[in-house]
Structure formats: C-alpha cells, structure tokens
Design a protein around this motif. Sequence first.
Motif, mmCIF file in Angstrom:
data_model
loop_
_atom_site.group_PDB
_atom_site.id
_atom_site.type_symbol
_atom_site.label_atom_id
_atom_site.label_comp_id
_atom_site.label_asym_id
_atom_site.label_seq_id
_atom_site.Cartn_x
_atom_site.Cartn_y
_atom_site.Cartn_z
ATOM 1 N N VAL A 139 1.010 -1.186 0.077
ATOM 2 C CA VAL A 139 0.140 -0.046 0.101
ATOM 3 C C VAL A 139 0.930 1.016 -0.006
ATOM 4 N N THR A 140 0.756 2.092 -1.100
ATOM 5 C CA THR A 140 1.474 3.215 -1.200
ATOM 6 C C THR A 140 0.960 4.543 -1.134
ATOM 7 N N ASN A 141 -0.260 4.593 -1.019
ATOM 8 C CA ASN A 141 -1.159 5.852 -0.911
ATOM 9 C C ASN A 141 -1.650 5.945 0.617
ATOM 10 N N ALA A 142 -1.282 6.789 1.480
ATOM 11 C CA ALA A 142 -1.716 7.059 2.701
ATOM 12 C C ALA A 142 -2.304 8.430 2.721
ATOM 13 N N ILE A 143 -3.556 8.861 3.034
ATOM 14 C CA ILE A 143 -4.004 9.897 3.248
ATOM 15 C C ILE A 143 -4.168 10.531 4.459
ATOM 16 N N THR A 144 -3.196 11.360 4.853
ATOM 17 C CA THR A 144 -3.115 11.942 6.417
ATOM 18 C C THR A 144 -3.841 13.139 6.347
ATOM 19 N N PHE A 145 -4.693 13.205 7.578
ATOM 20 C CA PHE A 145 -5.621 14.461 7.805
ATOM 21 C C PHE A 145 -5.716 14.736 9.162
ATOM 22 N N THR A 146 -6.226 15.965 9.550
ATOM 23 C CA THR A 146 -6.623 16.534 10.688
ATOM 24 C C THR A 146 -7.939 16.981 10.739
ATOM 25 N N TYR A 147 -8.571 17.211 11.948
ATOM 26 C CA TYR A 147 -9.726 17.797 12.194
ATOM 27 C C TYR A 147 -9.329 19.411 12.367
ATOM 28 N N PRO A 148 -10.297 20.301 11.803
ATOM 29 C CA PRO A 148 -10.022 21.816 11.939
ATOM 30 C C PRO A 148 -10.363 22.220 13.445
ATOM 31 N N ASP A 149 -11.016 21.232 14.185
ATOM 32 C CA ASP A 149 -11.235 21.772 15.625
ATOM 33 C C ASP A 149 -10.794 20.501 16.906
ATOM 34 N N GLY A 150 -9.481 19.985 16.425
ATOM 35 C CA GLY A 150 -8.846 19.266 17.249
ATOM 36 C C GLY A 150 -9.233 17.576 17.164
ATOM 37 N N PRO A 151 -8.538 16.742 17.926
ATOM 38 C CA PRO A 151 -8.779 15.357 17.443
ATOM 39 C C PRO A 151 -10.418 15.035 18.008
ATOM 40 N N HIS A 152 -10.723 13.886 17.070
ATOM 41 C CA HIS A 152 -12.030 13.213 17.310
ATOM 42 C C HIS A 152 -11.930 11.797 17.193
ATOM 43 N N ASP A 153 -12.754 10.793 17.974
ATOM 44 C CA ASP A 153 -12.686 9.820 17.818
ATOM 45 C C ASP A 153 -13.854 9.386 16.880
ATOM 46 N N ALA A 154 -13.494 8.571 15.814
ATOM 47 C CA ALA A 154 -14.533 8.236 14.711
ATOM 48 C C ALA A 154 -14.288 6.831 14.209
ATOM 49 N N GLU A 155 -15.539 6.247 13.833
ATOM 50 C CA GLU A 155 -15.526 4.904 13.486
ATOM 51 C C GLU A 155 -16.382 4.664 11.946
ATOM 52 N N ALA A 156 -16.558 5.733 11.365
ATOM 53 C CA ALA A 156 -17.419 5.511 10.142
ATOM 54 C C ALA A 156 -16.956 6.484 9.014
ATOM 55 N N ILE A 157 -16.807 5.887 8.047
ATOM 56 C CA ILE A 157 -16.416 6.655 6.468
ATOM 57 C C ILE A 157 -17.545 6.353 5.319
ATOM 58 N N LEU A 158 -17.639 7.192 4.391
ATOM 59 C CA LEU A 158 -18.604 6.931 3.596
ATOM 60 C C LEU A 158 -17.763 7.714 2.152
ATOM 61 N N VAL A 159 -17.651 7.079 1.043
ATOM 62 C CA VAL A 159 -16.763 7.667 0.042
ATOM 63 C C VAL A 159 -17.841 7.865 -1.180
ATOM 64 N N ASP A 160 -17.884 8.902 -1.602
ATOM 65 C CA ASP A 160 -18.662 9.287 -3.017
ATOM 66 C C ASP A 160 -17.774 8.850 -4.084
ATOM 67 N N SER A 161 -18.457 7.827 -4.848
ATOM 68 C CA SER A 161 -17.759 7.234 -5.966
ATOM 69 C C SER A 161 -17.741 8.288 -7.298
ATOM 70 N N ALA A 162 -18.458 9.440 -7.397
ATOM 71 C CA ALA A 162 -18.522 10.299 -8.472
ATOM 72 C C ALA A 162 -17.592 11.379 -7.936
ATOM 73 N N THR A 163 -17.414 11.821 -6.844
ATOM 74 C CA THR A 163 -16.462 12.906 -6.354
ATOM 75 C C THR A 163 -15.076 12.686 -5.883
ATOM 76 N N LYS A 164 -15.099 11.294 -5.448
ATOM 77 C CA LYS A 164 -14.121 10.721 -4.384
ATOM 78 C C LYS A 164 -13.885 11.550 -3.420
ATOM 79 N N ASP A 165 -14.958 12.296 -2.946
ATOM 80 C CA ASP A 165 -14.953 12.847 -1.357
ATOM 81 C C ASP A 165 -15.115 11.807 -0.547
#
Length: 227
Positions: free
Chosen positions: A82-108
Amino acid sequence: YPGMLWAHEDSGNPAGLHLIAQDGTVVRSVFLEGTLNRDWEDIAMANNEIYLADIGDNAAAYSNYTIYQFFEPGPGADTLAVTNAITFTYPDGPHDAEAILVDSATKDIFIITKSGPFSRVYKLSYPYGANAVASFEGTLPFAGVVSAALSADGKEILVKTYTSIYYYQRSPGQSIAKALEGNYKNLKHTLEPQGEAICFALDGAGYYTLSEKAFASFVFLNFYSRQ
C-alpha cells in the motif's frame, strides 16, 4: 469477488484484510504492507478501490489520522504493498471516529465521529493533498456512530450505532452530507455484542452486520433482506 465481503480487525491485530464468504467463512487473508493498524475502524469501496480508515481515537489523543487507499487485492494475493496514505487532521482538534463514506462520483471522503453528544460529519475533498484538513459539514441528531455504508448505486445510506441502524435516501446529485441532513427511518436488526460493522449487499438485496468481540471464539455475520 462476487458474494464475498472484505473485513478487517481493530488495533492490536495484524495489518491485513480478510475475505469472507456469505456463510461467515474466512476464505483468505491479505497482509497490507506499508500500513500500521493503530486503530482501524471502517472500510469502504469506491471505483474498485478500498479505503481503510485508521480513525479511531478513544482518548482523543492523536494529532492526525490516516485513510489508506489501494486497489482491491488480486486473486491469490496474500500480500499487498500500500503506497497511498491520506493523512489528515480535523479543524477543531482530535476526534474519535469509526465510520466513513466515499462518494464514487467525486471521490470525497466523509468521516462520522462517534463520541460527543451528537456525531459530527466531516469531509475530505478530492484531491486530498498532503496533510489535509477535513471540513466540518454538519451534525447528526444522534451519537455513537460505529459504521456507515453507501449502496452501490449511491442512492442509499446506512448509519449504525451499537443499538440502532438509520436508513437515509439520497437524491441524484445530492452530496452525502446534505443527504444526512434529511429524514431517516430506523431499521430492525438483532443486537450484537459490540456490533461495529455494516455494509450493503452488492446487489442491493439487503445489508450485512458484523460484531467486533475481543477474545470471542466466534462472531456471527448477519444478513437482513430488504424490507
């Protein structure tokens, strides 16, 4: 892999995927070279690519988070680089998250947090860039989200907590965040011990749930036909 599901384990387990048959049998495991299972919490697929979300943070202590993006492992593969790692932060500090959705049309990529009085929705806009900052998109009227799923045609969304499954419909061209502001209905399901996974069947005939239960000898893969 028609009729198969990809699943992963949480922190403290090997960095890999498991290919699971509809009867719950583990068909094959694939080690993901170049990844770290700090706290993997959800998985999504869009445009034949897998998005594996290392976004858990029970103590809200991490400075950044990672979503691994890679093409589905080929037949017979037991290791994938695996060569592609998307590293990100939140604008308001850390959060505990457990769910994602990916839009196939926009890749958002949309991330839904777990903790707090209400779950919050954030977006990573494509192209993600290095050290991306997710944008705040809104708040759900409930908390404790542990998984989410988008139907193959992009028209339906499932959001799961430990006790409930919320079903949303999405209009053509509507953003996922906007769809999550709309009305929902509760779907019936059997409560599971630490049930933290949900996905649609590829043909839209229903949805699957799976629990995460540390040190259990087995867990059930449950399927619910469309009602």
